[in-house]
Design an enzyme around this catalytic site. Structure first.
Site, PDB file in Angstrom:
ATOM      1  N   GLN B 126       0.830  -1.199   0.000  1.00 45.38           N
ATOM      2  CA  GLN B 126       0.000   0.000   0.000  1.00 45.38           C
ATOM      3  C   GLN B 126       0.870   1.256   0.000  1.00 45.38           C
ATOM      4  O   GLN B 126       1.637   1.480   0.939  1.00 45.38           O
ATOM      5  CB  GLN B 126      -0.879  -0.014   1.260  1.00 45.38           C
ATOM      6  CG  GLN B 126      -1.765   1.196   1.439  1.00 45.38           C
ATOM      7  CD  GLN B 126      -2.401   1.214   2.831  1.00 45.38           C
ATOM      8  OE1 GLN B 126      -1.741   0.933   3.823  1.00 45.38           O
ATOM      9  NE2 GLN B 126      -3.671   1.539   2.890  1.00 45.38           N
ATOM     10  N   GLY B 127       0.749   2.082  -1.038  1.00 49.22           N
ATOM     11  CA  GLY B 127       1.511   3.320  -1.091  1.00 49.22           C
ATOM     12  C   GLY B 127       0.678   4.515  -0.671  1.00 49.22           C
ATOM     13  O   GLY B 127       0.126   5.228  -1.505  1.00 49.22           O
ATOM     14  N   TYR B 128       0.585   4.714   0.620  1.00 49.30           N
ATOM     15  CA  TYR B 128      -0.221   5.827   1.142  1.00 49.30           C
ATOM     16  C   TYR B 128       0.664   6.879   1.811  1.00 49.30           C
ATOM     17  O   TYR B 128       0.848   7.971   1.316  1.00 49.30           O
ATOM     18  CB  TYR B 128      -1.248   5.293   2.147  1.00 49.30           C
ATOM     19  CG  TYR B 128      -2.564   4.846   1.546  1.00 49.30           C
ATOM     20  CD1 TYR B 128      -2.632   4.335   0.260  1.00 49.30           C
ATOM     21  CD2 TYR B 128      -3.748   4.919   2.277  1.00 49.30           C
ATOM     22  CE1 TYR B 128      -3.847   3.912  -0.277  1.00 49.30           C
ATOM     23  CE2 TYR B 128      -4.956   4.505   1.753  1.00 49.30           C
ATOM     24  CZ  TYR B 128      -5.005   4.002   0.475  1.00 49.30           C
ATOM     25  OH  TYR B 128      -6.190   3.593  -0.035  1.00 49.30           O
ATOM     26  N   SER B 129       1.206   6.518   3.000  1.00 48.21           N
ATOM     27  CA  SER B 129       1.965   7.496   3.790  1.00 48.21           C
ATOM     28  C   SER B 129       3.209   7.965   3.039  1.00 48.21           C
ATOM     29  O   SER B 129       3.772   7.237   2.233  1.00 48.21           O
ATOM     30  CB  SER B 129       2.415   6.880   5.112  1.00 48.21           C
ATOM     31  OG  SER B 129       1.310   6.591   5.911  1.00 48.21           O
ATOM     32  N   GLU B 244     -13.405  -1.319   5.526  1.00 50.33           N
ATOM     33  CA  GLU B 244     -12.537  -2.416   5.940  1.00 50.33           C
ATOM     34  C   GLU B 244     -12.182  -2.319   7.411  1.00 50.33           C
ATOM     35  O   GLU B 244     -11.049  -2.095   7.782  1.00 50.33           O
ATOM     36  CB  GLU B 244     -11.282  -2.457   5.063  1.00 50.33           C
ATOM     37  CG  GLU B 244     -11.583  -2.750   3.613  1.00 50.33           C
ATOM     38  CD  GLU B 244     -12.447  -3.998   3.425  1.00 50.33           C
ATOM     39  OE1 GLU B 244     -12.284  -4.963   4.189  1.00 50.33           O
ATOM     40  OE2 GLU B 244     -13.287  -4.003   2.516  1.00 50.33           O
ATOM     41  N   ASN B 384      -4.632   6.879  17.014  1.00 48.26           N
ATOM     42  CA  ASN B 384      -5.754   6.932  17.951  1.00 48.26           C
ATOM     43  C   ASN B 384      -6.252   8.362  18.143  1.00 48.26           C
ATOM     44  O   ASN B 384      -7.443   8.588  18.378  1.00 48.26           O
ATOM     45  CB  ASN B 384      -5.343   6.299  19.290  1.00 48.26           C
ATOM     46  CG  ASN B 384      -5.423   4.779  19.226  1.00 48.26           C
ATOM     47  OD1 ASN B 384      -5.474   4.198  18.129  1.00 48.26           O
ATOM     48  ND2 ASN B 384      -5.456   4.130  20.369  1.00 48.26           N
ATOM     49  N   GLU B 385      -5.358   9.327  18.007  1.00 50.20           N
ATOM     50  CA  GLU B 385      -5.774  10.731  18.136  1.00 50.20           C
ATOM     51  C   GLU B 385      -6.659  11.136  16.952  1.00 50.20           C
ATOM     52  O   GLU B 385      -7.648  11.844  17.123  1.00 50.20           O
ATOM     53  CB  GLU B 385      -4.545  11.641  18.226  1.00 50.20           C
ATOM     54  CG  GLU B 385      -3.791  11.541  19.546  1.00 50.20           C
ATOM     55  CD  GLU B 385      -3.002  10.247  19.706  1.00 50.20           C
ATOM     56  OE1 GLU B 385      -2.686   9.620  18.673  1.00 50.20           O
ATOM     57  OE2 GLU B 385      -2.722   9.851  20.844  1.00 50.20           O
TER      58      GLU B 385
END
Lengths: 377, 398
Positions: B126-129, B244, B384-385
């Site tokens: 997955q190429g996201y960040s 998902e 989580n933030e």
């Protein structure tokens, strides 16, 4: 697996919410006191008969129904003695094995004629269920009771008490004791949570054998599940209170301006409100489990009740304290409803045993029942 | 209200349980239980076993080879999988890119990609960040400039899980920088052996190689490898995120691990007996168990809602927050139980090919690395933030 309420249950919730809106108002010092008439109105609505079997004169509901009632009462901070009379005393009475007696006593209770209070807690026994210092000494066919009870919910209004006492050589036993028995004294007071409460003195209170609610020494079998019902009830009440506090806090922070902006725009406050919401959701989840299992009477029901109580220990603090904190000074002003919901929620956190007590019980049940990883729900 | 599962669901549970106990590669379970890092081959063999049983696509529609399971069956499947000690299914192909392809892809793309994803013939990443786009994912800057029938991609992706195993990447790139940052993002697919791709390992603090930096230098991607419309990639990425959440709570695995903690703590001795019987220790473990009870029923409540047509809302953010907190708490307990025995750091120990002798008991050697590694749980997939921001906005209306 289904967590939906039936149409009847939804209707009940609406009816009761309207009842609360019409009847209870906040005065300068908290909620207006209950009026005797309200209790008989609730009896007429069938709310008192709800969680009892039809054969016993009830409406055939269960703790899920009682949960709905208590949540609505919690949200309105209604000072009605539903917990004391219907859930606790009723919880003992509905488990009596003597059918005629059970039906007679539940009949009086659900009509609103009788007010029966459970006198178990003592200053010297903290949260113990199985042991009390109050004694019941046999004298011929009679029993003679001696001891001191505290935190008797609705005690000041009760005409009858269910008293727990130790019978030598047998153990914890429950007795039905009329409030006007010679030797019985009472000191009534208003609880910090607004509920009428009392302490009870028993000095050589003589009662006949007919006062026995169970076989001698078998009181715990009635008391323990009734207290677990009580935990479900205050868990539901806590949900109502938390809902009120979360809504009130969101509303307040949206209108309160500091530094020229609503304080709800501050992320640090937003995350506190999310924390309150998450604590509430976890409480709902544990409550549903405990309420559904309450009727089963097995160790899983007891464990679920204790899990709920362990969690309430923290959740009540988090939600109550943050509601006050985010209201600033208004949160502790006597004229503010938030302050009074906070007080009741604080008491709930330690009613029927604090978190440590129930953590111990949870671990003990777990030790006996073993690996739980293979259950699907 | 009731807690009963139907007879069919119970039978299904038994079938799933039986499968993981017999037909699933047991050596992979054993490795996973020993907290050893799995090789690509381990994952692929395990996923092929699922495929052979027809269970590779629990969430997929039947027409593409999915199981056609109810939400309850999916819940049971993932819970049993976690409880069996089996590792997770690498989600990037089966759970992430596949739904985007079968929802937004062309017929040609579906025929080309879906069968190999289902059969685990092709490993996806997955190429996201990016170095400058984490929680603010839409700030991504990897650029794709149209050049005839190709996009020319330049930039870098970060924290790309198992890029070293991957045959293909699905990737968010910027095709237009003129408007709002959510606009101008495009969803591309390309093979990892294309010229112009460099994969640089990032070794995490526990000594493992899970994540990578992936650098693009004039990578050429055919236009036919674009999913959906140019500039609509953000919508597809969001679709993927909201659909998902099946494994996010991971209650089955956490319950399994809590039971393991109890067994390990029962074997660990203190001066006064077994550690599990130490009141202070047990008291804190109860807190964790109660949190897990609550999470389990929160997930069941959501499931009950979905089964009757409700949409999973931002409440699933609670599952992410609490799921991560509980997974992390479990690693804290293991670390604490191990005590001094957690000290040896055998750097290669987590490597799949390691065959040295451990120092101290099995669980203890992995306790600290696991603890370090699992700090990721509250960081990945939206910290989580960020999840709290989502709840604040979408649920509380703040």
């Amino acid at each position: 697996m289904d967590f939906h309420f039936t149409d009847e249950q939804r209707l009940l919730r609406e009816t009761l919410s309207r009842f609360c809106q019409d009847h209870y108002r906040f005065g300068v010092q908290g909620q207006t006191a209950p009026r005797p008439g309200y209790w008989s109105e609730l009896a007429e609505l069938g709310v008192l008969a709800l969680p009892f079997q039809e054969a016993d004169g009830g409406l055939g509901g269960d703790m899920v129904d009682a949960m709905l009632v208590m949540e609505v009462f919690g949200k309105a901070l209604a000072p009605e003695p539903y917990l004391a009379n219907i859930v606790l005393a009723g919880g003992v009475l509905k488990r009596l094995s003597d059918k005629d007696r059970r039906q007679a006593l539940i009949g009086e209770l659900v009509s609103g004629e009788a007010r029966i209070a459970l006198a178990h807690a003592e200053a010297t026994n903290r949260d113990s269920l199985s042991h009390v210092d109050t004694t019941a000494r046999r004298e011929g066919n009679d029993f003679v009771l001696n001891g001191d009870k505290i935190a008797v919910l609705d005690g000041a209004h009760a005409d009858t008490f269910i008293v727990s006492a130790m019978v030598k050589g047998a153990g914890l036993t429950l007795f039905l004791v009329p409030a006007n028995s010679p030797g019985l004294s009472q000191q009534g007071y208003e609880g910090v949570d607004g509920f009428d409460t009392s302490n009870l003195g028993l000095a050589n209170v003589r009662i006949g054998e007919e006062a026995l609610l169970c076989e001698v020494g078998e009181g715990l079998d009635l008391l323990e599940p009734a207290i677990d019902d009580g935990i479900v009830a205050i868990g539901a009440e806590a949900i109502g209170i938390m809902s009120f506090l979360i809504e009130a806090t969101i509303d307040y922070t949206k209108t309160r301006k500091q530094f020229d902006v609503p304080i709800s725009s501050f992320q640090v406050l937003q995350h506190r409100m999310v924390d309150m919401f998450i604590e509430r959701e976890a409480t709902v989840s544990l409550l549903y489990k405990a309420a559904i299992l309450a009727g089963s009477g097995g160790p899983e029901a007891a464990k679920a009740a204790s899990a709920l109580k362990v969690h309430l220990g923290r959740a009540c603090r988090v939600v109550g304290q943050q509601a006050v904190q985010l209201h600033g000074g208004m949160g502790i002003a006597d004229e503010s409803p938030v302050a009074h919901y906070f007080k009741r929620l604080t008491i709930i956190s330690q009613q029927f045993g604090a978190a440590d007590t129930h953590a111990r019980r949870y671990a003990a049940i777990d030790r006996r029942s073993g690996d739980t990883s293979k259950q699907i729900a | 209200m009731n807690l009963e599962f139907s007879a069919e669901d119970i039978a299904f549970r038994d079938e799933v349980r039986q499968f993981f106990a017999t037909k699933y590669p047991q050596d992979v379970i054993a490795k996973n239980e020993a907290f050893v890092e799995l090789s690509k081959d381990d994952y692929v063999r395990a996923q092929k076993a699922l495929h052979a049983r027809g269970w590779a696509g629990p969430n997929w529609p039947v027409e593409y080879g999915g199981t056609g399971w109810s939400h309850t069956q999916r819940y049971i499947f993932f819970k049993e999988m976690g409880a069996s000690g089996a590792p997770w299914v690498s989600p990037f192909g089966l759970m992430m890119v596949a739904p985007v392809i079968y929802t937004f892809g062309t017929t040609e793309q579906k025929e080309r990609f879906l069968p190999d994803i289902l059969a685990s013939n092709v490993w996806w990443c997955q190429g996201y960040s990016e170095p400058g786009a984490g929680s603010d994912l839409a700030a991504l800057r990897t650029s794709a400039v149209r050049d005839g029938d190709h996009y020319v991609v330049n930039g870098a992706k970060m924290w790309t899980t198992y890029a070293q195993y991957a045959d293909w990447m699905f990737c968010l790139v910027r095709t237009d920088a003129s408007g709002r940052k959510q606009q101008g993002i495009t969803f591309l697919l390309f093979p990892m052996d294309s010229p112009g791709i460099t994969v640089r390992p990032i070794i995490t603090v526990d000594g493992t190689h899970e994540v990578n930096e992936v650098i693009f230098d004039n990578l050429r991607v055919p236009v036919e490898n674009r999913v959906g419309e140019e500039g609509k990639g953000w919508d597809y990425a969001k679709y993927l995120l909201t659909h998902e959440r099946t494994m996010v709570a991971d209650v089955g695995r956490s319950r399994h691990n809590v039971e393991r903690i109890k067994k390990i703590a029962a074997a660990e001795r203190t001066k006064s007996g077994a550690l599990i019987d130490d009141e202070l220790f047990r008291r804190r473990l109860v807190d964790l168990e109660v949190e897990l009870d609550a999470l389990e029923y929160t997930e069941l409540r959501l499931l009950s809602e979905i089964e009757t047509g409700g949409a999973p809302g931002a409440e699933s953010s609670i599952l992410k927050i609490k799921g991560a907190e509980i997974q992390q708490a479990i690693t804290e307990f293991l670390l604490e139980i191990a005590g001094n025995k957690a000290l040896p750091f055998v750097r290669d120990r987590m490597h799949p090919d390691w065959d040295g002798a451990p120092v101290g008991p099995d669980y203890a050697g992995m306790a600290a690395p696991r603890y370090f590694n699992f700090r990721k749980a509250s960081i990945y997939g939206g910290t989580n933030e960020i999840q709290k921001n989502i709840i604040a906005k979408a649920v509380l209306g703040l």
